[in-house]
Design an enzyme around this catalytic site. Structure first.
Site, PDB file in Angstrom:
ATOM      1  N   TRP A 195       0.817  -1.263  -0.038  1.00  0.00           N
ATOM      2  CA  TRP A 195      -0.093   0.080   0.076  1.00  0.00           C
ATOM      3  C   TRP A 195       0.877   1.297  -0.007  1.00  0.00           C
ATOM      4  O   TRP A 195       1.718   1.408   0.931  1.00  0.00           O
ATOM      5  CB  TRP A 195      -0.920  -0.125   1.185  1.00  0.00           C
ATOM      6  CG  TRP A 195      -1.979   1.236   1.464  1.00  0.00           C
ATOM      7  CD1 TRP A 195      -2.757   1.526   0.643  1.00  0.00           C
ATOM      8  CD2 TRP A 195      -1.833   1.969   2.517  1.00  0.00           C
ATOM      9  NE1 TRP A 195      -3.457   2.616   1.168  1.00  0.00           N
ATOM     10  CE2 TRP A 195      -3.080   2.751   2.320  1.00  0.00           C
ATOM     11  CE3 TRP A 195      -1.243   2.011   3.820  1.00  0.00           C
ATOM     12  CZ2 TRP A 195      -3.570   3.779   3.152  1.00  0.00           C
ATOM     13  CZ3 TRP A 195      -1.511   2.840   4.693  1.00  0.00           C
ATOM     14  CH2 TRP A 195      -2.707   3.691   4.525  1.00  0.00           C
ATOM     15  N   LYS A 197     -13.118  -1.108   6.541  1.00  0.00           N
ATOM     16  CA  LYS A 197     -13.655  -2.169   5.665  1.00  0.00           C
ATOM     17  C   LYS A 197     -14.553  -3.266   6.477  1.00  0.00           C
ATOM     18  O   LYS A 197     -15.592  -3.593   5.769  1.00  0.00           O
ATOM     19  CB  LYS A 197     -12.747  -2.898   4.828  1.00  0.00           C
ATOM     20  CG  LYS A 197     -11.215  -2.021   4.523  1.00  0.00           C
ATOM     21  CD  LYS A 197     -11.266  -1.127   3.614  1.00  0.00           C
ATOM     22  CE  LYS A 197     -10.068  -0.400   3.623  1.00  0.00           C
ATOM     23  NZ  LYS A 197      -9.848   0.414   2.329  1.00  0.00           N
ATOM     24  N   ASP A 247      -0.477  -5.464   9.635  1.00  0.00           N
ATOM     25  CA  ASP A 247      -1.309  -4.498   9.135  1.00  0.00           C
ATOM     26  C   ASP A 247      -2.476  -5.240   8.898  1.00  0.00           C
ATOM     27  O   ASP A 247      -2.654  -6.083   7.946  1.00  0.00           O
ATOM     28  CB  ASP A 247      -0.863  -3.685   7.860  1.00  0.00           C
ATOM     29  CG  ASP A 247      -1.863  -2.557   7.475  1.00  0.00           C
ATOM     30  OD1 ASP A 247      -2.929  -2.401   8.104  1.00  0.00           O
ATOM     31  OD2 ASP A 247      -1.652  -1.965   6.747  1.00  0.00           O
TER      32      ASP A 247
HETATM   33  C1  LMR Z   1      -7.002   1.655  -0.518  1.00  0.00           C
HETATM   34  O1  LMR Z   1      -5.968   1.098  -0.624  1.00  0.00           O
HETATM   35  O2  LMR Z   1      -7.565   2.098  -1.607  1.00  0.00           O
HETATM   36  C2  LMR Z   1      -7.602   1.767   0.833  1.00  0.00           C
HETATM   37  O3  LMR Z   1      -6.806   1.521   1.904  1.00  0.00           O
HETATM   38  C3  LMR Z   1      -8.053   3.258   0.954  1.00  0.00           C
HETATM   39  C4  LMR Z   1      -6.827   4.381   1.331  1.00  0.00           C
HETATM   40  O4  LMR Z   1      -6.966   5.022   2.202  1.00  0.00           O
HETATM   41  O5  LMR Z   1      -5.827   4.194   0.478  1.00  0.00           O
END
Ligand code: LMR
Length: 392
Positions: A128, A244, A209
């Site tokens: 991420w 979520k 996480d």
């Molecule tokens: C995502 O990866 O789309 C979600 O976790 C929202 C975000 O805050 O990035």
């Protein structure tokens, strides 16, 4: 004469995930499709409020007597229920606090590790994108470990495990508890067991996480990694998000937890509290009170578990729907269908991603899609656009 203090200020690039959401929101086309940000979308393309959440909110309105501050650590019922939800246990070895969503938990934990551990932190390649941002902002030395093989759309299991062998004792390794973001590619239980062995042998510090609990293979299976590390007696930390899990996105509900066997719980709590006090003093109440009530109350909880299971199955169904529509463009078919949770890489080239944007179809630059962006009404549109412009 005016004093201009901000004449030469710099600017920063927009956040990759949120920027796509902003572009989608601005697009006037009524047929636009949002495959970007990771939110649950229903058959109407809406991000709904779960009925278990609505019921808890009504209940809360009826009984709430005050809006005085929460303690720095947050609502006590929420905290104790969160521990049970994640670890299936409420041991006093777990220091837990409410946080402002999963991101807030990541940041408070990062600040804490910066103070107490002074070790590099490893995130998966890819991860991420905001992991890099949050950990760097806390002053940590952020590095990556091999995780995902773009050529096969599978985890680089052996490379990952071999890499763990090269790390210095005490290195912090960020693991996605389930539903890896952005790839949707998870380890299976046997592979987690091998990773756990390496953590034990090398003295590594796991930082989980957990943002999609219950949305991959179901609650029990999704917590396998965290629970098995915990049962094996490892110290670790966890950032847990309710965004979520309960569709509580804008309530910013999360929890941070540190498993600590050194009998230094009070010292640890005191530092965590100081970090929070100096950032935002204490957390907001509404979302956490609702989440705590849902986890504690038998009827609300069983209603929520049904809502969660419904979301999970919808994610699986939409993955299949998308697969059927875009089969010619999906290289690794079996692996795509095997994906867990909301995300997958589509693996299409950058120029096609940009062309799709012109057709009001939004996905991230690295081709990450949220499978919940499709529904039975928009899938023919998506298919038609791919057939028209997707052949180079
Ligand atoms: C995502 O990866 O789309 C979600 O976790 C929202 C975000 O805050 O990035």
């Amino acid at each position: 004469m005016k004093n201009l203090f901000f004449e030469h200020i710099g600017s920063q690039p927009a956040d990759l995930v949120l920027e796509i959401g902003r572009m989608w929101a601005k697009d006037p086309n009524p047929l636009k499709i949002n495959l970007g940000i990771g939110i649950y979308l229903d058959e109407q393309g809406k991000c709904p409020v779960m009925d278990s959440v609505k019921l808890a909110e009504q209940k809360l309105l009826g009984i709430q007597q005050s809006k005085t501050y929460l303690p720095i650590e947050g609502d006590l019922q929420f905290i104790s229920e969160s521990k049970k939800l994640l670890f299936n246990d409420e041991s006093s070895f777990i220091v837990a606090m409410q946080s402002l969503g999963g991101t807030g938990a990541l940041r408070i934990l990062a600040d804490y590790l910066k103070i107490e551990m002074q070790k590099p932190i490893y995130v998966s390649d890819p991860t991420w994108p905001n992991h890099h941002g949050v950990f760097k902002a806390a002053g940590l030395d952020v590095r990556t470990y091999p995780y995902y093989d773009r050529n096969t759309h599978t985890p680089k299991k052996q490379e990952f495990i071999d890499f763990l062998d090269t790390l210095e004792k005490g290195s912090i390794v960020v693991l996605h508890g389930c539903c890896h973001n952005p790839t949707g590619v998870d380890l299976d239980p046997q592979e987690w067991d091998l990773v756990l062995e390496k953590f034990q042998k090398r003295g590594l510090f796991p930082f989980f996480d957990v943002a999609y609990l219950g949305l991959g293979e179901g609650l029990e299976k999704d917590r396998y990694a965290v629970e098995s590390f915990y049962k094996a007696g490892l110290e670790m930390c966890v950032a847990l998000s309710f965004s979520k899990m309960m569709d509580l996105y804008n309530e910013r509900v999360g929890a941070l937890m540190i498993v600590n066997h050194s009998h230094s719980i009070e010292a640890m709590q005191s530092t965590l509290k100081q970090i929070v006090r100096r950032n935002y003093s204490n957390p907001s109440a509404h979302g956490a009170l609702v989440a705590g009530m849902i986890m504690k109350d038998h009827d609300l909880r069983s209603g929520w578990l049904k809502n969660l299971e419904h979301h999970r199955l919808r994610a699986k169904n939409m993955r299949h729907l998308l697969f059927d529509a875009l089969k010619p463009w999906i290289q690794h078919k079996k692996e795509f269908l095997h994906g867990n949770g909301f995300f997958s890489y589509l693996g299409i080239p950058q120029d096609l991603i940009l062309k799709l944007r012109k057709e009001s179809i939004y996905l991230l630059d690295d081709s990450r899609i949220n499978v919940l962006g499709v529904n039975h009404a928009n899938i023919p549109i998506l298919k038609e656009v791919f057939e028209r412009i997707g052949h180079g």
